[in-house]
Scaffold this active site. Structure first.
Site, PDB file in Angstrom:
ATOM      1  N   ASN A   9       0.887  -1.170   0.000  1.00  8.74           N
ATOM      2  CA  ASN A   9       0.000   0.000   0.000  1.00  8.74           C
ATOM      3  C   ASN A   9       0.920   1.214   0.000  1.00  8.74           C
ATOM      4  OD1 ASN A   9      -1.818   2.031   0.472  1.00  8.74           O
ATOM      5  ND2 ASN A   9      -2.298   1.415   2.586  1.00  8.74           N
ATOM      6  N   LYS A  11       0.242   4.309  -0.405  1.00  6.05           N
ATOM      7  CA  LYS A  11      -0.326   5.556   0.140  1.00  6.05           C
ATOM      8  C   LYS A  11       0.019   6.724  -0.801  1.00  6.05           C
ATOM      9  CE  LYS A  11      -0.105   3.383   4.601  1.00  6.05           C
ATOM     10  NZ  LYS A  11      -0.055   3.509   6.046  1.00  6.05           N
ATOM     11  N   HIS A  94      -9.477   1.639   4.444  1.00  4.56           N
ATOM     12  CA  HIS A  94      -8.226   1.771   5.189  1.00  4.56           C
ATOM     13  C   HIS A  94      -8.433   2.750   6.350  1.00  4.56           C
ATOM     14  CE1 HIS A  94      -4.119   2.885   6.173  1.00  4.56           C
ATOM     15  NE2 HIS A  94      -3.779   1.714   5.668  1.00  4.56           N
ATOM     16  N   GLU A  96      -6.780   5.129   7.388  1.00  2.32           N
ATOM     17  CA  GLU A  96      -6.536   6.546   7.069  1.00  2.32           C
ATOM     18  C   GLU A  96      -7.740   7.160   6.367  1.00  2.32           C
ATOM     19  OE1 GLU A  96      -2.747   5.799   5.228  1.00  2.32           O
ATOM     20  OE2 GLU A  96      -1.993   5.233   7.206  1.00  2.32           O
ATOM     21  N   GLU A 166      -5.880  -4.462  10.403  1.00  2.00           N
ATOM     22  CA  GLU A 166      -4.797  -3.512  10.648  1.00  2.00           C
ATOM     23  C   GLU A 166      -5.084  -2.718  11.921  1.00  2.00           C
ATOM     24  OE1 GLU A 166      -2.653  -2.520   6.691  1.00  2.00           O
ATOM     25  OE2 GLU A 166      -4.318  -1.150   6.937  1.00  2.00           O
ATOM     26  N   GLY A 172       2.353   2.456  10.692  1.00  2.00           N
ATOM     27  CA  GLY A 172       3.346   3.508  10.515  1.00  2.00           C
ATOM     28  C   GLY A 172       4.007   3.946  11.814  1.00  2.00           C
ATOM     29  N   SER A 212       3.145  -1.988  10.354  1.00  2.00           N
ATOM     30  CA  SER A 212       4.592  -2.060  10.603  1.00  2.00           C
ATOM     31  C   SER A 212       5.213  -3.437  10.337  1.00  2.00           C
ATOM     32  CB  SER A 212       4.923  -1.588  12.024  1.00  2.00           C
ATOM     33  OG  SER A 212       4.526  -0.237  12.201  1.00  2.00           O
TER      34      SER A 212
HETATM   35  P1  PGA Z   1       2.751   0.334   7.611  1.00  2.00           P
HETATM   36  O1  PGA Z   1       1.321   0.579   6.918  1.00  2.00           O
HETATM   37  O2  PGA Z   1       3.263  -0.990   7.113  1.00  2.00           O
HETATM   38  O3  PGA Z   1       3.601   1.491   7.168  1.00  2.00           O
HETATM   39  O4  PGA Z   1       2.521   0.329   9.092  1.00  2.00           O
HETATM   40  C1  PGA Z   1       0.418  -0.469   6.738  1.00  2.00           C
HETATM   41  C2  PGA Z   1      -0.866   0.050   6.127  1.00  2.00           C
HETATM   42  O5  PGA Z   1      -1.292   1.150   6.480  1.00  2.00           O
HETATM   43  O6  PGA Z   1      -1.484  -0.610   5.270  1.00  2.00           O
END
Ligand code: PGA
Length: 252
Positions: A9, A11, A94, A96, A166, A172, A212
């Site tokens: 992903n 982003k 997601h 976000e 998630e 992140g 992460s």
């Molecule tokens: P990350 O993001 O691996 O940077 O924690 C995962 C995601 O948001 O899908």
């Protein structure tokens, strides 16, 4: 047999030249060393057409999709548009999008449905925020998110959905859920699906872990019986980490 999946992903990262380079690196890597898992890249809308034109065999997903079919929705991108540029699927719900765009479970459900109606594979994301985890409400939250968004689907439709659990506190942040925490919730989600749709469907749905994941912790997480791969943010942005994750999962 459930599909094993490593999904990136991206982003809101990368310019077109950077995107083209990484897509070429991923495609070349997969061609030279066919993985024993499926590889998906979730990339910004604007790069999908060129990604599919140049890399027909790559599974290319968008990072969102409109809940509406067409019409006066300025700035939105429809399922039909995505299909017409040969996207394979869409990441939907997601955290976000939930957090910054206030997407509701109902809207996310509508997005999943419209993706399926247009032959796109949804990666449906769920997961609790830190306070919900701390107060022991994580299962309740994930249950509501899953039920509202997915349980109106027919058995045939839900079988086509990929789920990504998630935990928001792990995205992140460098914090990861422990492999045991991931396994516990994944088994719980599978149980919810089994209750609603039966064991056969529940056993066939891939549930990815996200938050992460990196080469140093992937093996333990991917080895858990109800974890069918990962949705990867930061570590999907460079070929070394992303290819390492593909290799790690291929060897499990
Ligand atoms: P990350 O993001 O691996 O940077 O924690 C995962 C995601 O948001 O899908």
């Amino acid at each position: 047999m459930r599909r094993k999946i490593v999904a990136g992903n991206w982003k809101m990262n990368k310019t077109l030249p950077e995107a083209k380079l990484l897509l070429t690196e991923i495609d070349t890597y997969i061609q030279s060393k066919p993985p024993k898992c499926e590889v998906i890249v979730g990339i910004p809308f604007v790069y999908i057409e060129s990604a599919k034109a140049n890399h027909k065999d790559l599974n290319v997903f968008s990072e969102d999709i409109s809940e509406h079919r067409s019409g006066a929705y300025t700035g939105e991108v429809s399922a039909e548009m995505l299909k017409s540029i040969h996207a394979d699927g869409a990441i939907i719900g997601h955290s976000e999008r939930r957090q910054y765009h206030k997407e509701t479970d109902e809207q996310i459900g509508a997005k999943v449905k419209i993706a399926l109606d247009n032959g796109l594979t949804p990666i449906f994301c769920n997961g609790e925020v830190l306070e919900e985890r701390k107060s022991g409400r994580h299962k309740e939250v994930v249950k509501r998110q899953t039920e509202v968004a997915l349980f109106g689907l027919s058995p045939e439709d839900i079988s086509k959905v990929i789920i990504a659990y998630e935990p928001v506190w792990a995205i992140g942040t460098g914090e990861t859920a422990t492999p045991e925490q991931a396994q516990e919730i994944h088994a719980y989600i599978r149980g919810l699906i089994a209750t609603q749709y039966g064991n056969e469907i529940a056993d066939s749905i891939s549930i990815l872990y996200g938050g992460s994941v990196k080469p140093s912790n992937a093996k333990e997480i991917f080895s858990k019986p109800d974890v069918d791969g990962g949705l990867i943010g930061g570590a999907a942005l460079n070929i070394n980490d992303f290819s390492a994750l593909i290799d790690i999962y291929s060897e499990i």
